[in-house]
Design a protein around this motif. Structure first.
Motif, PDB file in Angstrom:
ATOM      1  N   TYR A  55      81.186  18.168  30.661  1.00 47.27           N
ATOM      2  CA  TYR A  55      81.500  16.479  30.388  1.00 47.27           C
ATOM      3  C   TYR A  55      80.182  15.892  30.006  1.00 47.27           C
ATOM      4  CZ  TYR A  55      86.337  16.663  32.271  1.00 47.27           C
ATOM      5  OH  TYR A  55      87.183  17.334  32.508  1.00 47.27           O
ATOM      6  N   SER A  56      80.619  15.404  29.390  1.00 47.07           N
ATOM      7  CA  SER A  56      78.811  14.736  28.352  1.00 47.07           C
ATOM      8  C   SER A  56      78.331  13.421  29.266  1.00 47.07           C
ATOM      9  CB  SER A  56      79.595  14.155  26.563  1.00 47.07           C
ATOM     10  OG  SER A  56      78.141  13.329  26.457  1.00 47.07           O
ATOM     11  N   GLY A  57      77.406  13.186  29.752  1.00 49.41           N
ATOM     12  CA  GLY A  57      76.395  11.905  29.806  1.00 49.41           C
ATOM     13  C   GLY A  57      76.830  10.821  29.391  1.00 49.41           C
ATOM     14  N   LYS A  58      77.984  11.134  27.739  1.00 46.93           N
ATOM     15  CA  LYS A  58      77.592   9.442  27.671  1.00 46.93           C
ATOM     16  C   LYS A  58      77.771   8.612  28.579  1.00 46.93           C
ATOM     17  CE  LYS A  58      81.519  10.872  24.548  1.00 46.93           C
ATOM     18  NZ  LYS A  58      81.936  11.011  23.138  1.00 46.93           N
ATOM     19  N   ASN A  59      78.888   8.155  29.129  1.00 47.08           N
ATOM     20  CA  ASN A  59      80.249   7.834  29.617  1.00 47.08           C
ATOM     21  C   ASN A  59      80.502   8.147  31.467  1.00 47.08           C
ATOM     22  OD1 ASN A  59      82.960   9.054  29.420  1.00 47.08           O
ATOM     23  ND2 ASN A  59      83.117   8.555  27.816  1.00 47.08           N
ATOM     24  N   VAL A  60      80.982   7.364  32.842  1.00 44.66           N
ATOM     25  CA  VAL A  60      81.127   8.185  33.753  1.00 44.66           C
ATOM     26  C   VAL A  60      82.631   7.911  33.801  1.00 44.66           C
ATOM     27  CG1 VAL A  60      79.244   6.995  34.883  1.00 44.66           C
ATOM     28  CG2 VAL A  60      81.482   5.192  34.446  1.00 44.66           C
ATOM     29  N   ILE A  77      80.486  10.292  51.868  1.00 44.39           N
ATOM     30  CA  ILE A  77      79.157  10.312  51.482  1.00 44.39           C
ATOM     31  C   ILE A  77      78.213   9.031  51.976  1.00 44.39           C
ATOM     32  CG2 ILE A  77      79.992  12.823  49.911  1.00 44.39           C
ATOM     33  CD1 ILE A  77      79.359  11.270  47.472  1.00 44.39           C
ATOM     34  N   ASP A  78      76.952   9.476  51.803  1.00 44.80           N
ATOM     35  CA  ASP A  78      75.845   7.999  51.620  1.00 44.80           C
ATOM     36  C   ASP A  78      74.684   8.022  51.040  1.00 44.80           C
ATOM     37  OD1 ASP A  78      74.521   9.736  53.624  1.00 44.80           O
ATOM     38  OD2 ASP A  78      75.571   8.773  55.296  1.00 44.80           O
ATOM     39  N   THR A  79      74.739  10.027  50.284  1.00 44.41           N
ATOM     40  CA  THR A  79      73.526   9.905  49.233  1.00 44.41           C
ATOM     41  C   THR A  79      73.939  11.168  47.813  1.00 44.41           C
ATOM     42  OG1 THR A  79      72.382   9.903  51.850  1.00 44.41           O
ATOM     43  CG2 THR A  79      71.489  11.027  49.681  1.00 44.41           C
ATOM     44  N   VAL A  80      73.190  10.525  47.432  1.00 46.20           N
ATOM     45  CA  VAL A  80      73.736  11.366  46.588  1.00 46.20           C
ATOM     46  C   VAL A  80      72.172  12.156  46.171  1.00 46.20           C
ATOM     47  CG1 VAL A  80      75.131  11.766  43.777  1.00 46.20           C
ATOM     48  CG2 VAL A  80      75.820   9.807  45.770  1.00 46.20           C
ATOM     49  N   LEU A  81      72.696  13.150  45.943  1.00 42.27           N
ATOM     50  CA  LEU A  81      71.436  14.408  45.418  1.00 42.27           C
ATOM     51  C   LEU A  81      72.209  14.840  43.866  1.00 42.27           C
ATOM     52  CD1 LEU A  81      71.124  14.132  47.965  1.00 42.27           C
ATOM     53  CD2 LEU A  81      69.596  16.244  47.827  1.00 42.27           C
ATOM     54  N   CYS A  82      71.378  14.937  42.960  1.00 41.54           N
ATOM     55  CA  CYS A  82      71.494  15.133  41.330  1.00 41.54           C
ATOM     56  C   CYS A  82      69.624  15.821  41.032  1.00 41.54           C
ATOM     57  CB  CYS A  82      71.539  14.561  41.013  1.00 41.54           C
ATOM     58  SG  CYS A  82      71.037  13.096  40.315  1.00 41.54           S
ATOM     59  N   THR A  83      70.235  16.203  40.346  1.00 39.81           N
ATOM     60  CA  THR A  83      68.746  16.931  39.785  1.00 39.81           C
ATOM     61  C   THR A  83      67.818  16.059  38.866  1.00 39.81           C
ATOM     62  OG1 THR A  83      69.810  18.378  37.421  1.00 39.81           O
ATOM     63  CG2 THR A  83      69.086  19.151  39.796  1.00 39.81           C
ATOM     64  N   GLU A  84      68.460  15.626  37.858  1.00 41.44           N
ATOM     65  CA  GLU A  84      68.047  14.486  37.814  1.00 41.44           C
ATOM     66  C   GLU A  84      68.754  13.288  36.674  1.00 41.44           C
ATOM     67  OE1 GLU A  84      67.498  16.184  32.780  1.00 41.44           O
ATOM     68  OE2 GLU A  84      67.459  17.819  34.417  1.00 41.44           O
ATOM     69  N   LEU A  85      68.534  12.801  36.021  1.00 41.88           N
ATOM     70  CA  LEU A  85      69.057  11.532  35.352  1.00 41.88           C
ATOM     71  C   LEU A  85      70.108  11.547  34.365  1.00 41.88           C
ATOM     72  CD1 LEU A  85      66.250   8.020  35.958  1.00 41.88           C
ATOM     73  CD2 LEU A  85      67.794   8.414  37.330  1.00 41.88           C
ATOM     74  N   SER A  86      69.862  12.349  34.048  1.00 38.58           N
ATOM     75  CA  SER A  86      70.718  12.712  32.607  1.00 38.58           C
ATOM     76  C   SER A  86      72.416  13.248  33.161  1.00 38.58           C
ATOM     77  CB  SER A  86      70.051  13.634  32.061  1.00 38.58           C
ATOM     78  OG  SER A  86      69.343  14.577  32.060  1.00 38.58           O
ATOM     79  N   ARG A  87      71.828  13.697  34.646  1.00 42.80           N
ATOM     80  CA  ARG A  87      72.715  14.390  35.351  1.00 42.80           C
ATOM     81  C   ARG A  87      73.948  13.278  35.597  1.00 42.80           C
ATOM     82  NH1 ARG A  87      73.334  18.189  32.396  1.00 42.80           N
ATOM     83  NH2 ARG A  87      72.115  16.872  31.630  1.00 42.80           N
ATOM     84  N   ILE A  88      73.644  12.004  35.693  1.00 40.20           N
ATOM     85  CA  ILE A  88      74.303  10.839  36.502  1.00 40.20           C
ATOM     86  C   ILE A  88      75.049  10.403  35.285  1.00 40.20           C
ATOM     87  CG2 ILE A  88      74.304   9.285  37.719  1.00 40.20           C
ATOM     88  CD1 ILE A  88      75.153  11.428  39.569  1.00 40.20           C
ATOM     89  N   ARG A  93      73.494   0.570  30.987  1.00 43.91           N
ATOM     90  CA  ARG A  93      74.695  -0.029  31.561  1.00 43.91           C
ATOM     91  C   ARG A  93      75.300   0.847  32.208  1.00 43.91           C
ATOM     92  NH1 ARG A  93      78.948  -3.366  27.427  1.00 43.91           N
ATOM     93  NH2 ARG A  93      79.238  -4.634  29.663  1.00 43.91           N
ATOM     94  N   ASP A  94      75.995   1.831  31.763  1.00 45.80           N
ATOM     95  CA  ASP A  94      76.719   2.568  33.252  1.00 45.80           C
ATOM     96  C   ASP A  94      75.276   2.963  34.843  1.00 45.80           C
ATOM     97  OD1 ASP A  94      78.564   2.583  31.543  1.00 45.80           O
ATOM     98  OD2 ASP A  94      78.556   4.837  31.104  1.00 45.80           O
ATOM     99  N   PHE A  95      74.488   3.450  34.057  1.00 40.82           N
ATOM    100  CA  PHE A  95      73.360   3.434  34.620  1.00 40.82           C
ATOM    101  C   PHE A  95      73.240   1.645  36.278  1.00 40.82           C
ATOM    102  CE2 PHE A  95      71.888   7.513  34.432  1.00 40.82           C
ATOM    103  CZ  PHE A  95      71.596   8.117  35.839  1.00 40.82           C
ATOM    104  N   LEU A  96      72.622   1.197  35.252  1.00 37.49           N
ATOM    105  CA  LEU A  96      72.886  -0.014  36.207  1.00 37.49           C
ATOM    106  C   LEU A  96      74.272  -0.492  36.959  1.00 37.49           C
ATOM    107  CD1 LEU A  96      71.066  -2.592  33.551  1.00 37.49           C
ATOM    108  CD2 LEU A  96      69.642  -0.823  35.332  1.00 37.49           C
ATOM    109  N   GLU A  97      75.070  -0.531  36.088  1.00 38.98           N
ATOM    110  CA  GLU A  97      76.226  -0.823  37.116  1.00 38.98           C
ATOM    111  C   GLU A  97      76.675   0.195  38.506  1.00 38.98           C
ATOM    112  OE1 GLU A  97      79.594  -0.134  34.525  1.00 38.98           O
ATOM    113  OE2 GLU A  97      78.822  -2.057  33.729  1.00 38.98           O
ATOM    114  N   ILE A  98      76.278   2.202  37.995  1.00 36.38           N
ATOM    115  CA  ILE A  98      76.452   2.961  39.625  1.00 36.38           C
ATOM    116  C   ILE A  98      74.602   2.496  39.972  1.00 36.38           C
ATOM    117  CG2 ILE A  98      75.515   4.839  39.516  1.00 36.38           C
ATOM    118  CD1 ILE A  98      76.047   5.667  36.732  1.00 36.38           C
ATOM    119  N   ILE A  99      74.411   2.034  40.236  1.00 33.92           N
ATOM    120  CA  ILE A  99      73.365   1.400  41.237  1.00 33.92           C
ATOM    121  C   ILE A  99      73.691   0.530  42.391  1.00 33.92           C
ATOM    122  CG2 ILE A  99      70.988   0.623  41.597  1.00 33.92           C
ATOM    123  CD1 ILE A  99      71.001   3.268  40.726  1.00 33.92           C
ATOM    124  N   GLU A 100      74.272  -0.595  41.320  1.00 32.15           N
ATOM    125  CA  GLU A 100      74.899  -1.860  41.777  1.00 32.15           C
ATOM    126  C   GLU A 100      75.931  -1.296  42.819  1.00 32.15           C
ATOM    127  OE1 GLU A 100      74.060  -5.170  42.206  1.00 32.15           O
ATOM    128  OE2 GLU A 100      72.294  -4.630  41.701  1.00 32.15           O
TER     129      GLU A 100
END
Length: 175
Positions: A55-60, A77-88, A93-100
């Motif tokens: 699955y591409s990281g272009k959208n969620v 879960i209360d903590t999300v771990l990933c290796t790098e930002l591009s995995r999420i 725009r999606d990132f800002l919504e995810i962080i909120e």
């Protein structure tokens, strides 16, 4: 105790098929991070894995990512771990919504490659810059791919797939 969800993703099915490939490497690195962060004062426990294959990281719009968001909402879960930002994601725009969304449910994001900490003002600025660069990288890759495919087509070269009414020239690769 931190209830951790490990999120790993690769963009193509080919990447996902490798038995010792990126998915396994990402999981190994995340588990090492869990081990390093766990101490006598606070334990970090792997609660669930979210493995996104091809699955591409272009959208969620990804099944395991939606499952992760639901598990956040329900307190799994209360903590999300990933290796790098591009995995999420590779979208600012999606990132800002995810962080909120993470803030709303008091969920922490740990990105081991970039050492992201979104709880400080400087961490938020660095996070925004890195996400913007990730989105830029995705757009530049798409642009280069389009340009290369157009240049190949102008030279009469094949860009992949089977065209109805044409046969692939097995004697001359790419025609």
């Amino acid at each position: 105790m931190k209830k951790c969800g490990l999120y790993v993703r690769v963009s193509t099915d080919n990447q996902a098929r490798g038995p010792e490939g990126s998915l396994k490497n990402q999981l190994q690195r995340l588990r090492e991070e869990l081990s390093n962060r766990s101490n006598q004062e606070e334990s970090w426990v792997e609660t669930k894995q979210y493995i996104e294959e091809g699955y591409s990281g272009k959208n969620v719009n990804r099944p395991k990512f939606k499952e992760l968001l639901n598990d956040i909402r329900t307190g799994v879960i209360d903590t999300v771990l990933c290796t790098e930002l591009s995995r999420i994601s590779r979208s600012l725009r999606d990132f800002l919504e995810i962080i909120e969304y993470f803030k709303r449910y008091k969920v922490e994001l740990v990105v081991i490659k970039q050492s992201i900490d979104t709880t400080t003002p400087i961490g938020k600025v660095i996070f925004t810059i890195l996400v913007t660069l990730s989105e830029f990288e995705r757009e530049m890759t798409a642009h280069r791919t389009s340009e290369n495919m157009l240049a190949r087509a102008r030279r009469g070269l094949w860009n992949g797939g089977q065209l109805l009414g044409y046969d692939i020239n097995t004697q001359q690769k790419g025609y």
